[in-house]
Write an enzyme that holds these catalytic residues in place. Structure first.
Site, short mmCIF file in Angstrom:
data_model
loop_
_atom_site.label_atom_id
_atom_site.label_comp_id
_atom_site.label_asym_id
_atom_site.label_seq_id
_atom_site.Cartn_x
_atom_site.Cartn_y
_atom_site.Cartn_z
N THR A 9 62.47 46.20 54.54
CA THR A 9 61.08 45.76 54.47
C THR A 9 60.17 46.90 54.00
O THR A 9 59.25 46.70 53.19
CB THR A 9 60.60 45.26 55.85
OG1 THR A 9 61.41 44.13 56.22
CG2 THR A 9 59.14 44.84 55.82
N THR A 55 47.48 63.45 64.28
CA THR A 55 46.62 64.53 64.77
C THR A 55 45.77 64.11 65.97
O THR A 55 45.07 64.94 66.56
CB THR A 55 45.70 65.06 63.65
OG1 THR A 55 45.04 63.97 63.02
CG2 THR A 55 46.50 65.84 62.62
N ASP A 73 47.00 55.23 52.55
CA ASP A 73 47.39 55.70 53.88
C ASP A 73 47.65 54.51 54.81
O ASP A 73 46.84 54.18 55.66
CB ASP A 73 46.25 56.59 54.43
CG ASP A 73 46.52 57.10 55.83
OD1 ASP A 73 47.70 57.25 56.20
OD2 ASP A 73 45.53 57.36 56.56
N ARG A 104 34.69 62.23 58.13
CA ARG A 104 33.39 62.22 58.81
C ARG A 104 32.46 63.38 58.47
O ARG A 104 31.25 63.16 58.32
CB ARG A 104 33.61 62.13 60.32
CG ARG A 104 33.83 60.70 60.80
CD ARG A 104 34.39 60.63 62.19
NE ARG A 104 35.81 60.92 62.21
CZ ARG A 104 36.60 60.67 63.25
NH1 ARG A 104 36.10 60.14 64.35
NH2 ARG A 104 37.89 60.94 63.21
N ASP A 115 58.77 49.92 59.60
CA ASP A 115 59.42 48.63 59.80
C ASP A 115 60.91 48.85 59.58
O ASP A 115 61.36 50.00 59.52
CB ASP A 115 58.83 47.60 58.82
CG ASP A 115 58.86 46.18 59.37
OD1 ASP A 115 59.94 45.76 59.84
OD2 ASP A 115 57.81 45.52 59.36
N LYS A 131 50.87 54.17 56.38
CA LYS A 131 51.86 54.61 57.38
C LYS A 131 52.92 53.54 57.64
O LYS A 131 53.08 53.06 58.77
CB LYS A 131 51.18 55.01 58.69
CG LYS A 131 50.13 56.10 58.55
CD LYS A 131 49.51 56.43 59.90
CE LYS A 131 48.41 57.47 59.79
NZ LYS A 131 47.19 56.96 59.11
N LYS A 187 41.37 58.76 49.91
CA LYS A 187 42.32 58.17 50.85
C LYS A 187 41.82 56.79 51.28
O LYS A 187 40.73 56.64 51.81
CB LYS A 187 42.49 59.04 52.10
CG LYS A 187 43.49 58.48 53.11
CD LYS A 187 43.67 59.40 54.30
CE LYS A 187 42.60 59.20 55.35
NZ LYS A 187 42.75 57.90 56.09
#
Length: 231
Positions: A68, A118, A59, A208, A64, A61, A32
């Site tokens: 666009t 999340t 990723d 992480r 707009d 997101k 990602k």
């Protein structure tokens, strides 16, 4: 269920080193690339990851006006990435415009819509959307399904309900996965692999717990083994 590793390290070199360390472990690993990495390292970085043999989830997101968003979606398709996402809040017109525009591509990327980030808890979410998380996530998922998208980004807690109101082939990708119960950090709605399996999640995103461990390759191997046991 497939593993998607979030490349959120402070530098391009660190992200590339992580990718190189885990290349060859499994053909089911996706990477990602989010805002930080893409803004800093751009298309060239994505190409380097593709050259290592990984499938890429971009990723960004998108959110707009519809035209666009559709223009940006075409540029993403031309990059040859395998999956990208938009915000479901952009609405039906944006979704339809994007899918219509991508229909001309023989091999287009999968398109997912972000339902509820999340990082939201119920209180903060309702301040904006005036509905409970589960209710709005289901609404967004149903809209995405009806407009021809391939799936949604949601937490593991919404996945099963979303499958029931769409179908089992409608993809759910879940961030905030702590494979073996690690610290949740800034995420509010986290889950482990066992919970994600029961929720019929298709892609788990792990960041992480991998790159902040002392041995990222070992953690990835452990996750892959756990996923094999769940098949």
């Amino acid at each position: 269920m497939k593993l998607c590793i979030a490349l959120d390290l402070p530098s391009k070199e660190e992200n590339l080193q992580l990718a190189k360390n885990i290349s060859g472990l499994s053909t089911d690993i996706w990477l990602k690339v989010g805002f930080r990495s893409y803004i800093r390292d751009g298309v060239k970085f994505v190409k380097e990851l593709q050259n290592l043999g990984f499938k890429i989830f971009l990723d960004l997101k998108l959110y707009d006006i519809p035209n666009t968003m559709a223009d940006a979606s075409e540029e993403i398709a031309k990059m040859g990435v395998d999956m990208f996402n938009i915000h479901a809040s952009a609405g039906r017109v944006a979704m339809k415009t994007i899918m219509d525009r991508l229909s001309k591509y023989k091999k287009r990327p999968l398109v997912l819509a972000v339902t509820v980030l999340t990082s939201f808890d119920e209180k903060n979410f309702e301040e904006i959307y005036e509905l409970p998380i589960a209710t709005k996530a289901n609404e967004f998922a149903k809209m995405s399904y009806e407009e021809g998208l391939d799936g949604v980004v949601c937490s593991a807690y919404e996945s099963l309900d979303i499958k029931e109101i769409t179908n089992d082939s409608f993809i759910t990708l879940t961030p905030g996965i702590r494979p073996f119960g690690e610290d949740r950090g800034d995420q509010k709605r986290v889950a482990d692999i066992d919970f994600a399996t029961k929720a019929k999640v298709n892609f788990i995103v792990v960041g992480r717990p991998i790159y902040k461990s002392g041995n990222p390759k070992k953690v990835v191997e452990k996750i892959i083994q756990k996923l094999k046991e769940k098949k």
